[in-house]
Design a protein around this motif. Structure first.
Motif, PDB file in Angstrom:
ATOM      1  N   ALA A 116      39.634  53.365  57.764  1.00 54.34           N
ATOM      2  CA  ALA A 116      40.078  52.008  57.455  1.00 54.34           C
ATOM      3  C   ALA A 116      40.764  51.360  58.649  1.00 54.34           C
ATOM      4  O   ALA A 116      40.517  50.190  58.979  1.00 54.34           O
ATOM      5  CB  ALA A 116      41.019  52.029  56.252  1.00 54.34           C
ATOM      6  N   ARG A 117      41.621  52.108  59.321  1.00 54.81           N
ATOM      7  CA  ARG A 117      42.351  51.558  60.465  1.00 54.81           C
ATOM      8  C   ARG A 117      41.399  51.306  61.637  1.00 54.81           C
ATOM      9  O   ARG A 117      41.495  50.278  62.317  1.00 54.81           O
ATOM     10  CB  ARG A 117      43.472  52.520  60.863  1.00 54.81           C
ATOM     11  CG  ARG A 117      44.543  51.904  61.747  1.00 54.81           C
ATOM     12  CD  ARG A 117      45.869  52.579  61.515  1.00 54.81           C
ATOM     13  NE  ARG A 117      46.301  52.436  60.129  1.00 54.81           N
ATOM     14  CZ  ARG A 117      46.977  51.397  59.666  1.00 54.81           C
ATOM     15  NH1 ARG A 117      47.320  50.418  60.475  1.00 54.81           N
ATOM     16  NH2 ARG A 117      47.332  51.334  58.406  1.00 54.81           N
ATOM     17  N   THR A 118      40.496  52.238  61.879  1.00 55.10           N
ATOM     18  CA  THR A 118      39.543  52.072  62.974  1.00 55.10           C
ATOM     19  C   THR A 118      38.645  50.867  62.739  1.00 55.10           C
ATOM     20  O   THR A 118      38.378  50.088  63.661  1.00 55.10           O
ATOM     21  CB  THR A 118      38.693  53.342  63.130  1.00 55.10           C
ATOM     22  OG1 THR A 118      39.542  54.443  63.431  1.00 55.10           O
ATOM     23  CG2 THR A 118      37.662  53.172  64.242  1.00 55.10           C
ATOM     24  N   CYS A 119      38.188  50.687  61.503  1.00 56.35           N
ATOM     25  CA  CYS A 119      37.295  49.569  61.205  1.00 56.35           C
ATOM     26  C   CYS A 119      37.997  48.235  61.394  1.00 56.35           C
ATOM     27  O   CYS A 119      37.396  47.268  61.889  1.00 56.35           O
ATOM     28  CB  CYS A 119      36.755  49.698  59.787  1.00 56.35           C
ATOM     29  SG  CYS A 119      35.565  51.045  59.603  1.00 56.35           S
ATOM     30  N   SER A 120      39.267  48.159  61.007  1.00 57.40           N
ATOM     31  CA  SER A 120      40.019  46.929  61.235  1.00 57.40           C
ATOM     32  C   SER A 120      40.117  46.633  62.732  1.00 57.40           C
ATOM     33  O   SER A 120      39.935  45.487  63.168  1.00 57.40           O
ATOM     34  CB  SER A 120      41.414  47.052  60.623  1.00 57.40           C
ATOM     35  OG  SER A 120      42.158  45.869  60.823  1.00 57.40           O
ATOM     36  N   GLU A 121      40.367  47.668  63.524  1.00 52.36           N
ATOM     37  CA  GLU A 121      40.461  47.496  64.974  1.00 52.36           C
ATOM     38  C   GLU A 121      39.114  47.092  65.571  1.00 52.36           C
ATOM     39  O   GLU A 121      39.047  46.285  66.513  1.00 52.36           O
ATOM     40  CB  GLU A 121      40.968  48.783  65.605  1.00 52.36           C
ATOM     41  CG  GLU A 121      42.432  49.099  65.239  1.00 52.36           C
ATOM     42  CD  GLU A 121      42.841  50.507  65.624  1.00 52.36           C
ATOM     43  OE1 GLU A 121      41.962  51.292  66.058  1.00 52.36           O
ATOM     44  OE2 GLU A 121      44.040  50.838  65.484  1.00 52.36           O
ATOM     45  N   VAL A 122      38.027  47.649  65.039  1.00 50.43           N
ATOM     46  CA  VAL A 122      36.688  47.309  65.523  1.00 50.43           C
ATOM     47  C   VAL A 122      36.393  45.823  65.300  1.00 50.43           C
ATOM     48  O   VAL A 122      35.916  45.120  66.197  1.00 50.43           O
ATOM     49  CB  VAL A 122      35.626  48.197  64.829  1.00 50.43           C
ATOM     50  CG1 VAL A 122      34.227  47.586  64.959  1.00 50.43           C
ATOM     51  CG2 VAL A 122      35.645  49.604  65.420  1.00 50.43           C
ATOM     52  N   VAL A 123      36.689  45.332  64.088  1.00 55.17           N
ATOM     53  CA  VAL A 123      36.422  43.923  63.807  1.00 55.17           C
ATOM     54  C   VAL A 123      37.307  43.034  64.678  1.00 55.17           C
ATOM     55  O   VAL A 123      36.846  42.012  65.211  1.00 55.17           O
ATOM     56  CB  VAL A 123      36.624  43.614  62.311  1.00 55.17           C
ATOM     57  CG1 VAL A 123      36.379  42.129  62.046  1.00 55.17           C
ATOM     58  CG2 VAL A 123      35.681  44.454  61.460  1.00 55.17           C
ATOM     59  N   HIS A 124      38.555  43.429  64.845  1.00 54.16           N
ATOM     60  CA  HIS A 124      39.446  42.656  65.713  1.00 54.16           C
ATOM     61  C   HIS A 124      38.904  42.616  67.145  1.00 54.16           C
ATOM     62  O   HIS A 124      38.951  41.578  67.817  1.00 54.16           O
ATOM     63  CB  HIS A 124      40.850  43.262  65.694  1.00 54.16           C
ATOM     64  CG  HIS A 124      41.870  42.442  66.430  1.00 54.16           C
ATOM     65  ND1 HIS A 124      42.060  42.531  67.790  1.00 54.16           N
ATOM     66  CD2 HIS A 124      42.748  41.500  65.991  1.00 54.16           C
ATOM     67  CE1 HIS A 124      43.013  41.695  68.165  1.00 54.16           C
ATOM     68  NE2 HIS A 124      43.442  41.053  67.096  1.00 54.16           N
ATOM     69  N   GLN A 125      38.363  43.731  67.611  1.00 55.98           N
ATOM     70  CA  GLN A 125      37.812  43.778  68.959  1.00 55.98           C
ATOM     71  C   GLN A 125      36.601  42.859  69.088  1.00 55.98           C
ATOM     72  O   GLN A 125      36.452  42.152  70.103  1.00 55.98           O
ATOM     73  CB  GLN A 125      37.433  45.210  69.324  1.00 55.98           C
ATOM     74  CG  GLN A 125      36.923  45.379  70.749  1.00 55.98           C
ATOM     75  CD  GLN A 125      36.912  46.834  71.188  1.00 55.98           C
ATOM     76  OE1 GLN A 125      37.517  47.688  70.564  1.00 55.98           O
ATOM     77  NE2 GLN A 125      36.226  47.122  72.281  1.00 55.98           N
TER      78      GLN A 125
END
Length: 376
Positions: free
Chosen positions: A312-321
């Motif tokens: 969940a945390r990685t996916c949020s960071e991916v979309v932010h990137q």
């Protein structure tokens, strides 16, 4: 192509979802007729006991279907993910389960467990009063579980199952992400619930089937976390398609001709795929243990919880990137990325997927007790 009962195919349902996802976001909930389509896909029978017509599906297979739905619309994926929730009902008395599934195994369960509200003991059970938050999917639910204080020796909370028509639904869901989940408040006013329609959350299951030996809270955490993987996949698919074909409004090279864009999107792709691999690896290992007749060990459970929180945390960071690489066009309200960014924010904020999971999992992996309650 995934085909369900009655010839309904997942691809057909997803095509309809493409046309209706903005409708669901604007009205703030997934319409009941579309939830009926998800029922026909069999998504609400995968955690129904097999003795009541449930059809066994491994957690990983179910999670992959939720991920596919979430690529199209995170809110609908979130609502569909509650097909896993009936394993919460493992300790519900058998006679109540027989009534619950009397009309068939496809039962839509919504939950509004927090905060636990007042339940006055009566001769038959409990007189329930209170207001609960975040009853996602309640507009199409067949049954709603609300949280009441526990009375067993361990002080564990109870869940009380109430038909939606006996509750008031307050449509107060006004958020920037997962706008279509219908996570409204529900209110009970002097609703009497028979004791057999309540259960100890985390209590011993009354049915011995493989899925009821799979950790219920971990499965709920996985079901919510995997929605973020679908959202991140949608963002990357958009970035890779748009980056390869559109020039800048300033006359600068198109995004795919810029080294920082290519490198950044490639890095985001690797991060998503790596987190997914760990997530599904943990799910497969735990399922193999229960199918073989065993139990999910403490370390296996820790990996289930850790991999779900990490995804969940990685996916949020991916979309932010992706958004940060996409330039000024991503600031417009009608651009696809702001909606995906809002959707990606939500799963990591859920209590089951919070940063506290890292500490708790780390403690278990080092042979210490989990540092939070209800870790298993």
């Amino acid at each position: 192509m995934v085909q369900a009962r009655g010839g309904v195919e997942l691809d057909e349902v997803l095509a309809e979802l493409v046309a209706r996802r903005w409708e669901f976001r604007e009205q703030r909930y997934v319409s009941k007729d579309f939830v009926a389509q998800l029922k026909r896909l069999g998504l609400y029978r995968v955690a129904t006991p097999e003795r009541f017509g449930g059809e066994r599906m491994s957690p990983a297979e179910f999670l992959r279907r939720i991920e596919r739905i979430s690529v199209v619309d995170g809110s609908t994926g979130w609502v569909a993910s509650f097909g896993s929730l009936p394993i919460y009902l493992g300790s519900l008395p058998l006679e109540a389960q027989e009534v619950l599934y009397a009309d068939g195994p496809d039962v839509v369960l919504a939950g509004a467990l927090h905060p636990a509200q007042r339940a006055t003991p009566t001769e038959r059970g409990f007189l329930v009063n209170g207001r609960w938050k975040f009853a996602s999917g309640c507009m199409a639910a067949d049954i709603i579980c609300v949280g009441i204080p526990g009375d067993d020796a361990l002080g564990r909370p109870r869940g009380a199952l109430i038909r939606p028509e006996r509750l008031q639904i307050v449509q107060d869901w006004d958020v920037v992400g997962m706008q279509g989940t219908g996570s409204f408040d529900v209110v009970a006013k002097d609703v009497e619930v028979d004791r057999e329609w309540t259960f100890v959350r985390g209590g011993e299951p009354v049915i011995d089937e493989p899925l009821f030996r799979y950790p219920a809270i971990a499965y709920a955490a996985q079901s919510l976390s995997v929605v973020s993987a679908g959202v991140a996949r949608a963002a990357l698919d958009f970035a890779e398609e748009v980056g390869s074909g559109r020039a800048s409004t300033t006359g600068a090279p198109k995004l795919a001709d810029r080294g920082y864009y290519r490198a950044g999107i490639a890095e985001a792709e690797a991060r998503l795929r790596s987190a997914r691999a760990y997530f599904y690896e943990a799910a497969d290992e735990a399922w193999e243990a229960v199918v073989a007749g065993g139990q999910v060990g403490e370390e296996q459970n820790a990996h289930l919880r850790l991999s779900a929180a990490y995804l969940a945390r990685t996916c949020s960071e991916v979309v932010h990137q992706v958004v940060s690489l996409s330039g000024v066009v991503a600031i417009y309200r009608d651009h696809p990325l702001p909606a995906l960014l809002g959707d990606a924010l939500v799963p990591q904020e859920h209590a089951f997927l919070s940063p506290a999971m890292y500490d708790a999992a780390g403690a278990v992996l080092m042979g210490q007790p989990a540092t939070i309650p209800a870790f298993r």
